[in-house]
Design an enzyme around this catalytic site. Structure first.
Site, PDB file in Angstrom:
ATOM      1  N   SER A 185     -16.985 -12.911 -55.226  1.00  0.00           N
ATOM      2  CA  SER A 185     -15.943 -13.852 -54.817  1.00  0.00           C
ATOM      3  C   SER A 185     -16.153 -15.274 -55.321  1.00  0.00           C
ATOM      4  O   SER A 185     -15.237 -16.083 -55.280  1.00  0.00           O
ATOM      5  CB  SER A 185     -15.829 -13.859 -53.297  1.00  0.00           C
ATOM      6  N   HIS A 213     -13.194  -7.930 -51.976  1.00  0.00           N
ATOM      7  CA  HIS A 213     -12.280  -8.726 -52.800  1.00  0.00           C
ATOM      8  C   HIS A 213     -11.585  -7.887 -53.874  1.00  0.00           C
ATOM      9  O   HIS A 213     -10.814  -8.427 -54.658  1.00  0.00           O
ATOM     10  CB  HIS A 213     -13.021  -9.899 -53.445  1.00  0.00           C
ATOM     11  N   LYS A 243      -8.488  -9.067 -45.972  1.00  0.00           N
ATOM     12  CA  LYS A 243      -8.194  -9.916 -47.132  1.00  0.00           C
ATOM     13  C   LYS A 243      -6.851  -9.494 -47.711  1.00  0.00           C
ATOM     14  O   LYS A 243      -5.824  -9.811 -47.117  1.00  0.00           O
ATOM     15  CB  LYS A 243      -9.367  -9.873 -48.105  1.00  0.00           C
TER      16      LYS A 243
END
Ligand SMILES: *Cc1c(COP(=O)(O)O)cnc(C)c1O
Length: 396
Positions: A185, A213, A243
């Site tokens: 990330s 991610h 996310k």
């Protein structure tokens, strides 16, 4: 209050504040969308992990409300007593299908997944090879297992091979696992999964990919493992539902035996109340949206490319991201923090990330464009970058 505690707290808080390391938390007034309001000021939001804009999606909101009406606001118990609702089974079946695995298990968060899954399988007679840039929850999960932790240089396949060979040939360990983020990330780079699988096969390593991610972003949405077509080769695909998926929670996807084992041996599953009904239903709906169409995924990449191109043309160093994550590398820690502060004054919320989160001298402002940003918003952000960049002599 205990005197010892009081002294501990005062000393440490004062020290942090004196060194400028005390983090003042910003409060978002309202939803965390492409624009946010902080202290009454509207800002273009380039710091959320809400990659696909699903956190405020109308379909998700509708089904969450319906699920609250039919199932209530809480699950009432841990999964193994009677907190397994039909909604959880529906979600886990959808997750397995989405990830291309035999089965999946849902947890209360991605952090919780790493607390749960690593120590359910690894113990003090084992070793874990761990990429040096792995997420904090992986590090904590490894520690909890009591296995020997062996740090591997970031995405360095020669180092991984050498350390895997040494660990296996030492005869000291019953099992050896390799853990990596799918997408890192801080720089937006992607784990070298095909080479990792090759090395894993050579030394019979257990493979564990935390795709927090990558899910919703890579592999047309299904994640980094699917991006490389390695669903049968990676033992643990884990990730977050908070996310790109936009809600909250975590999952492990893998073989039926692995998931059956986690259901009897992973402590957060056994001892922590399951996901709330509204959240569970909203996650399942998010997976439906991602399965029906790649529209949001495509828009995310389009926006990522647009922002990267714009920053590059302005003369910024944007590193080597392979995903929509767009770092803007400023260098010096103080300048980086000042840059981020000035951006906020100019209407753009993009967080500075500095040592020790990233190496010294590589301070950066990290941008997370999402599918919910419009071109106008990105142009506005780029104009602020141009202004602040010139003001601080980062660009000409
Ligand atoms: C964000 C993140 C987590 C934690 O996920 P939550 O659902 O927010 O708890 C775990 N691992 C990685 C790699 C992450 O980036």
């Amino acid at each position: 209050m205990s005197n010892v505690l009081n002294e501990f707290l005062t000393t440490n808080l004062t020290e942090l504040k004196e060194n400028g390391l005390y983090n003042e938390i910003n409060v978002v007034q309202g939803a965390n969308g492409a624009k946010i309001t902080i202290d009454g000021k509207e800002l273009i939001n380039l710091s959320s992990n809400n990659y696909l804009g699903l956190a405020t999606n109308e379909r998700l909101k509708t089904v969450a409300k319906q699920a609250i009406d039919s199932h209530g606001v809480g699950a009432g118990a841990v999964r193994t007593i009677n907190g397994t609702l039909d909604l959880h089974i529906e979600l886990e079946e959808a997750l397995a299908k989405f990830k291309g695995t035999e089965a999946a298990i849902a947890y209360q968060s991605g952090f919780n997944c790493n607390m749960a899954a690593i120590s359910a399988v690894m113990n003090k007679n084992d070793a874990i090879l761990s990429d040096e840039l792995n997420h904090a929850s992986i590090i904590d999960g490894c520690r909890l297992s009591k296995a020997k932790i062996i740090r591997v240089n970031h995405s360095d396949m020669a180092d991984l091979r050498a350390k895997a060979k040494a660990a296996v040939e030492s005869g000291l360990y019953n099992k050896v696992m390799y853990i990596t983020d799918g997408v890192f990330s801080m720089d937006g780079d992607v784990a070298k999964l095909p080479e990792i699988v090759e090395i894993a096969q050579e030394f019979d390593l257990i493979t564990y990919v935390d795709d927090a991610h990558g899910s919703g972003v890579m592999g047309k949405g299904a994640g980094t493992v699917k991006h490389f077509g390695l669903q049968d080769k990676i033992d643990f695909q884990i990730g977050t539902l908070s996310k790109a998926i936009g809600v909250v929670g975590g999952y492990v996807a893998g073989t039926k035996d692995l998931i059956d084992w986690l259901k009897v041996a992973s402590r957060p599953f056994l001892f922590s109340t399951s996901l709330a009904p509204g959240d569970t239903k909203a996650i399942t709906e998010a997976l439906s949206i991602l399965t029906e169409s790649t529209e949001l995924h495509d828009k995310l990449w389009e926006n990522g490319d647009y922002l990267k191109q714009g920053l590059k043309e302005l003369g910024f160093d944007i590193g080597h991201s392979e995903t929509p994550i767009t770092p803007c590398i400023i260098g010096d820690e103080k300048t980086t923090q000042q840059f981020s502060k000035r951006l906020m004054e100019e209407g753009v919320y993009a967080k500075s990330i500095v040592f020790p989160t990233v190496p010294k001298g590589t301070g950066r402002v990290r941008n997370m464009p999402t599918a919910a940003h419009t071109t106008d918003m990105l142009d506005e952000a780029l104009a602020a970058y141009a202004k602040v960049g010139r003001e601080l002599n980062i660009i000409k």
